[in-house]
Motif scaffolding. Structure first.
Motif, PDB file in Angstrom:
ATOM      1  N   VAL A 209       1.039  -1.313  -0.122  1.00 18.34           N
ATOM      2  CA  VAL A 209      -0.037   0.024  -0.095  1.00 18.34           C
ATOM      3  C   VAL A 209       0.881   1.420  -0.042  1.00 18.34           C
ATOM      4  CG1 VAL A 209      -1.541   1.279   1.387  1.00 18.34           C
ATOM      5  CG2 VAL A 209      -1.877  -0.948   1.381  1.00 18.34           C
ATOM      6  N   ALA A 210       0.568   2.257  -0.955  1.00 19.89           N
ATOM      7  CA  ALA A 210       1.149   3.414  -0.802  1.00 19.89           C
ATOM      8  C   ALA A 210       1.181   4.219   0.511  1.00 19.89           C
ATOM      9  CB  ALA A 210       0.766   4.204  -2.132  1.00 19.89           C
ATOM     10  N   PRO A 211       2.088   5.131   0.678  1.00 18.81           N
ATOM     11  CA  PRO A 211       1.677   5.865   1.966  1.00 18.81           C
ATOM     12  C   PRO A 211       0.449   6.703   1.828  1.00 18.81           C
ATOM     13  CG  PRO A 211       4.156   6.199   1.123  1.00 18.81           C
ATOM     14  CD  PRO A 211       3.188   5.305   0.020  1.00 18.81           C
ATOM     15  N   GLU A 212      -0.162   6.618   3.175  1.00 21.87           N
ATOM     16  CA  GLU A 212      -1.536   7.387   3.230  1.00 21.87           C
ATOM     17  C   GLU A 212      -2.766   6.514   2.300  1.00 21.87           C
ATOM     18  OE1 GLU A 212      -2.089  11.516   3.543  1.00 21.87           O
ATOM     19  OE2 GLU A 212       0.089  11.866   3.076  1.00 21.87           O
ATOM     20  N   GLY A 213      -2.187   5.227   2.025  1.00 18.23           N
ATOM     21  CA  GLY A 213      -3.113   4.525   1.168  1.00 18.23           C
ATOM     22  C   GLY A 213      -4.253   3.879   2.259  1.00 18.23           C
ATOM     23  N   ARG A 214      -5.368   3.488   1.739  1.00 20.05           N
ATOM     24  CA  ARG A 214      -6.471   3.324   2.623  1.00 20.05           C
ATOM     25  C   ARG A 214      -6.797   1.835   2.583  1.00 20.05           C
ATOM     26  NH1 ARG A 214      -9.066   7.333   5.634  1.00 20.05           N
ATOM     27  NH2 ARG A 214      -7.749   9.165   4.931  1.00 20.05           N
ATOM     28  N   MET A 215      -7.339   1.327   3.549  1.00 19.29           N
ATOM     29  CA  MET A 215      -7.744  -0.393   3.648  1.00 19.29           C
ATOM     30  C   MET A 215      -8.893  -0.352   4.148  1.00 19.29           C
ATOM     31  SD  MET A 215      -4.780  -3.184   4.058  1.00 19.29           S
ATOM     32  CE  MET A 215      -4.283  -3.172   5.505  1.00 19.29           C
ATOM     33  N   VAL A 216     -10.017  -0.716   3.833  1.00 18.82           N
ATOM     34  CA  VAL A 216     -11.300  -0.925   4.328  1.00 18.82           C
ATOM     35  C   VAL A 216     -11.772  -2.559   4.483  1.00 18.82           C
ATOM     36  CG1 VAL A 216     -13.963  -0.562   4.503  1.00 18.82           C
ATOM     37  CG2 VAL A 216     -12.463   1.347   4.148  1.00 18.82           C
ATOM     38  N   LEU A 217     -11.623  -3.188   5.598  1.00 18.77           N
ATOM     39  CA  LEU A 217     -11.832  -4.459   5.578  1.00 18.77           C
ATOM     40  C   LEU A 217     -12.968  -4.991   6.634  1.00 18.77           C
ATOM     41  CD1 LEU A 217      -8.016  -5.140   7.011  1.00 18.77           C
ATOM     42  CD2 LEU A 217      -8.878  -5.002   4.436  1.00 18.77           C
ATOM     43  N   THR A 218     -13.620  -5.891   5.979  1.00 14.81           N
ATOM     44  CA  THR A 218     -14.973  -6.471   7.000  1.00 14.81           C
ATOM     45  C   THR A 218     -14.827  -7.999   6.949  1.00 14.81           C
ATOM     46  OG1 THR A 218     -16.055  -4.567   5.809  1.00 14.81           O
ATOM     47  CG2 THR A 218     -17.482  -6.182   6.925  1.00 14.81           C
ATOM     48  N   PHE A 219     -15.029  -8.248   8.156  1.00 15.04           N
ATOM     49  CA  PHE A 219     -14.833  -9.918   8.293  1.00 15.04           C
ATOM     50  C   PHE A 219     -15.602 -10.271   9.491  1.00 15.04           C
ATOM     51  CE2 PHE A 219     -11.314  -7.335   9.858  1.00 15.04           C
ATOM     52  CZ  PHE A 219     -11.095  -7.752  11.195  1.00 15.04           C
ATOM     53  N   ARG A 220     -15.885 -11.398   9.687  1.00 14.99           N
ATOM     54  CA  ARG A 220     -16.914 -11.928  10.864  1.00 14.99           C
ATOM     55  C   ARG A 220     -16.109 -11.753  12.243  1.00 14.99           C
ATOM     56  NH1 ARG A 220     -20.943 -15.332   9.949  1.00 14.99           N
ATOM     57  NH2 ARG A 220     -21.314 -14.913  12.156  1.00 14.99           N
ATOM     58  N   GLY A 221     -16.541 -11.287  13.347  1.00 11.43           N
ATOM     59  CA  GLY A 221     -16.022 -11.193  14.502  1.00 11.43           C
ATOM     60  C   GLY A 221     -16.894 -11.305  15.557  1.00 11.43           C
ATOM     61  N   LEU A 356     -16.983  -7.204  11.969  1.00 13.11           N
ATOM     62  CA  LEU A 356     -16.357  -5.907  12.124  1.00 13.11           C
ATOM     63  C   LEU A 356     -15.933  -5.199  10.872  1.00 13.11           C
ATOM     64  CD1 LEU A 356     -13.839  -7.462  14.985  1.00 13.11           C
ATOM     65  CD2 LEU A 356     -16.216  -6.449  15.268  1.00 13.11           C
ATOM     66  N   VAL A 357     -16.221  -4.092  10.874  1.00 13.57           N
ATOM     67  CA  VAL A 357     -15.378  -3.254   9.593  1.00 13.57           C
ATOM     68  C   VAL A 357     -14.329  -2.354  10.024  1.00 13.57           C
ATOM     69  CG1 VAL A 357     -17.670  -2.003   9.599  1.00 13.57           C
ATOM     70  CG2 VAL A 357     -15.883  -1.899   7.692  1.00 13.57           C
ATOM     71  N   ILE A 358     -13.178  -2.281   9.589  1.00 15.49           N
ATOM     72  CA  ILE A 358     -12.178  -1.683  10.164  1.00 15.49           C
ATOM     73  C   ILE A 358     -11.462  -0.623   8.915  1.00 15.49           C
ATOM     74  CG2 ILE A 358     -11.419  -2.923  11.978  1.00 15.49           C
ATOM     75  CD1 ILE A 358      -9.102  -3.995  10.425  1.00 15.49           C
ATOM     76  N   SER A 359     -11.238   0.381   9.110  1.00 14.33           N
ATOM     77  CA  SER A 359     -10.976   1.253   8.156  1.00 14.33           C
ATOM     78  C   SER A 359      -9.485   1.896   8.565  1.00 14.33           C
ATOM     79  CB  SER A 359     -11.679   2.659   8.250  1.00 14.33           C
ATOM     80  OG  SER A 359     -11.215   3.506   6.988  1.00 14.33           O
ATOM     81  N   LEU A 360      -8.471   1.650   7.751  1.00 10.12           N
ATOM     82  CA  LEU A 360      -6.767   1.721   8.028  1.00 10.12           C
ATOM     83  C   LEU A 360      -6.410   2.687   7.140  1.00 10.12           C
ATOM     84  CD1 LEU A 360      -6.254  -2.122   8.587  1.00 10.12           C
ATOM     85  CD2 LEU A 360      -6.378  -0.294  10.401  1.00 10.12           C
ATOM     86  N   ILE A 361      -5.452   3.360   7.538  1.00  7.92           N
ATOM     87  CA  ILE A 361      -4.685   4.462   6.968  1.00  7.92           C
ATOM     88  C   ILE A 361      -3.241   4.042   7.005  1.00  7.92           C
ATOM     89  CG2 ILE A 361      -3.886   6.823   6.332  1.00  7.92           C
ATOM     90  CD1 ILE A 361      -6.581   7.487   7.822  1.00  7.92           C
ATOM     91  N   ARG A 362      -2.511   3.882   5.690  1.00  9.46           N
ATOM     92  CA  ARG A 362      -1.159   3.497   5.785  1.00  9.46           C
ATOM     93  C   ARG A 362      -0.307   4.723   6.241  1.00  9.46           C
ATOM     94  NH1 ARG A 362       3.446   1.847   6.586  1.00  9.46           N
ATOM     95  NH2 ARG A 362       4.873   1.136   5.290  1.00  9.46           N
ATOM     96  N   LYS A 363       0.474   4.377   7.254  1.00  5.77           N
ATOM     97  CA  LYS A 363       1.439   5.691   7.734  1.00  5.77           C
ATOM     98  C   LYS A 363       2.542   5.862   6.911  1.00  5.77           C
ATOM     99  CE  LYS A 363       0.857   4.074  12.714  1.00  5.77           C
ATOM    100  NZ  LYS A 363       1.545   3.551  13.919  1.00  5.77           N
ATOM    101  N   THR A 364       2.965   7.138   7.029  1.00  7.67           N
ATOM    102  CA  THR A 364       3.825   7.658   5.805  1.00  7.67           C
ATOM    103  C   THR A 364       5.203   7.358   6.346  1.00  7.67           C
ATOM    104  OG1 THR A 364       3.545   9.820   6.907  1.00  7.67           O
ATOM    105  CG2 THR A 364       2.344   9.421   4.762  1.00  7.67           C
TER     106      THR A 364
END
Ligand SMILES: C[S@@+](CC[C@H](N)C(=O)[O-])C[C@H]1O[C@@H](n2cnc3c(N)ncnc32)[C@H](O)[C@@H]1O
Length: 364
Positions: A209-221, A356-364
């Motif tokens: 993932v590029a710096p400041e790129g995003r990930m949105v991950l939804t999975f059973r929890g 659970l749905v999580i939204s993550l930002i790649r640190k620079t």
């Protein structure tokens, strides 16, 4: 896992495409988090080509749903801001056994629909399939601006090795997943495997993932601290009971049942947060819980218990059939799910499907 796990392909009655309304409802419910993450990324300078990946894309209507949403949100936002819209490069990833043929056969119609819905200035959109496990590297360094995954990350890379040790395996008697009767060592082995896998997943994506790129991950929890609560285990217990009945009828050997364990885990939000902090490459922007009633397998229509049990059996079969077939053989599938329906229909308990749905930002 890589060789064996695949959702039922095609578009027939038993296919994942036809039995994934529950996952589709979960996907729709994760949209506010996804939309926010995409709009936030539009605040920064968008590249000329936005590159995104959907991990665990499977085949069926859900496969293109997210890609449509992400690309349309970006396109509309650029039009509002008077900016030129980017081109899109989309990677659809799943394990090699996935029915990529069905996915790519539906691609031209889907691309036409996207252009129709968004207007002639939309795109181009380049789509490529990437077969392989997301527990390995899949993409070149720093190439992805957006990563999405839904209903996939609860699958572990393998059954915890303590349960498959040839010389001295841990035995989860009569069960195929964590249950109230599971020895603590079995529960620990699942948690340890999940931690290893999730942490590896974050590390691998942090490279791609590029710096400041995003990930949105939804999975059973799960929301309860106890991993053996009905919230996580009830449906697996019904399945375990169905297998036990097949053992009693002589259709399945007891030793076969004792050596089958599902490579799956439903983490608690605290377990997720701890791994994200420990791995250290991503900032956790949002974490939300999605709780859906069992009716979500009926598209939200309240049905009688027997009808819901039948739909639930088809949904579970579309996902688990490849693994059951590989371990127990083809012949047990019909009797197993027949028995599952009887057991579930005769019970009155009901729990919610938690994701659970999580939204993550790649640190620079
Ligand atoms: C239940 S389907 C979800 C499909 C779709 N994303 C949806 O929301 O309906 C889970 C998918 O994850 C895939 N999967 C599981 N483990 C994987 C792995 N290690 N790498 C890539 N895909 C994986 C499965 O093959 C399956 O197609």
């Amino acid at each position: 896992m890589e060789q064996i796990l695949s959702m039922n392909g095609g578009s027939g009655e038993q296919s994942y495409a036809n039995n994934s309304i529950g996952q589709s409802t979960c996907l729709s419910r994760s949209m506010p988090v996804l939309k926010q993450a995409v709009l936030d990324s539009c605040c920064t300078n968008l590249p000329e080509t936005v590159t995104m990946a959907d991990l665990g894309c499977s085949s069926g209507p859900n496969t293109f749903y997210v890609v449509s949403e992400i690309t349309s949100i970006i396109y509309k936002r650029c039009c509002q801001l008077g900016r030129s819209a980017p081109e899109f490069r989309v990677f659809l990833n799943d394990l090699p056994g996935n029915d990529f043929n069905t996915v790519f056969q539906s691609l031209p119609a889907y691309q036409g629909k996207l252009r129709e819905e968004n207007g002639p200035g939309f795109g181009p959109l380049y789509v490529a399939g990437v077969p392989g496990s997301f527990y390995g590297r899949l993409f070149p360094l720093k190439t992805l601006h957006f990563v999405h995954s839904s209903s996939s990350l609860h699958w572990l890379s393998q059954v915890p090795p303590e349960l498959t040790d040839k010389a001295n395996p841990l035995i989860n008697k009569w069960k195929i997943f964590i249950s109230k009767t599971s020895p603590p060592a079995v529960i620990n082995s699942y948690l340890t495997q999940f931690r290893k896998d999730f942490s590896l997943f974050l590390k691998l994506r942090s490279e791609e993932v590029a710096p400041e790129g995003r990930m949105v991950l939804t999975f059973r929890g799960r929301t309860t601290a106890d991993p053996t609560s009905d919230e996580s285990c009830l449906l697996w217990d019904y399945l375990g009971q169905a297998f036990q009945d097949l053992v009693a009828e002589g259709l399945v050997e007891e030793e076969r049942l004792d050596t089958y364990n599902t490579p799956y885990y439903e983490p608690h939000p605290e377990e997720i947060q701890a791994e994200i902090e420990k791995e250290g490459s991503f900032t956790l922007d949002r974490l939300e819980v999605i709780a859906l009633p069992w009716d979500s397998v009926n598209g939200g229509i309240k049905d009688d218990r027997a009808t819901t049990a039948k739909r639930m059996a088809k949904a579970i079969r579309a996902v688990n059939e490849s693994m059951f077939r590989s371990h127990f053989g083809e012949d047990i599938l019909d009797p197993l799910f027949h028995r599952f329906i009887e057991i579930m229909a005769a019970d009155t308990k009901e729990v919610e499907h938690v994701s659970l749905v999580i939204s993550l930002i790649r640190k620079t």
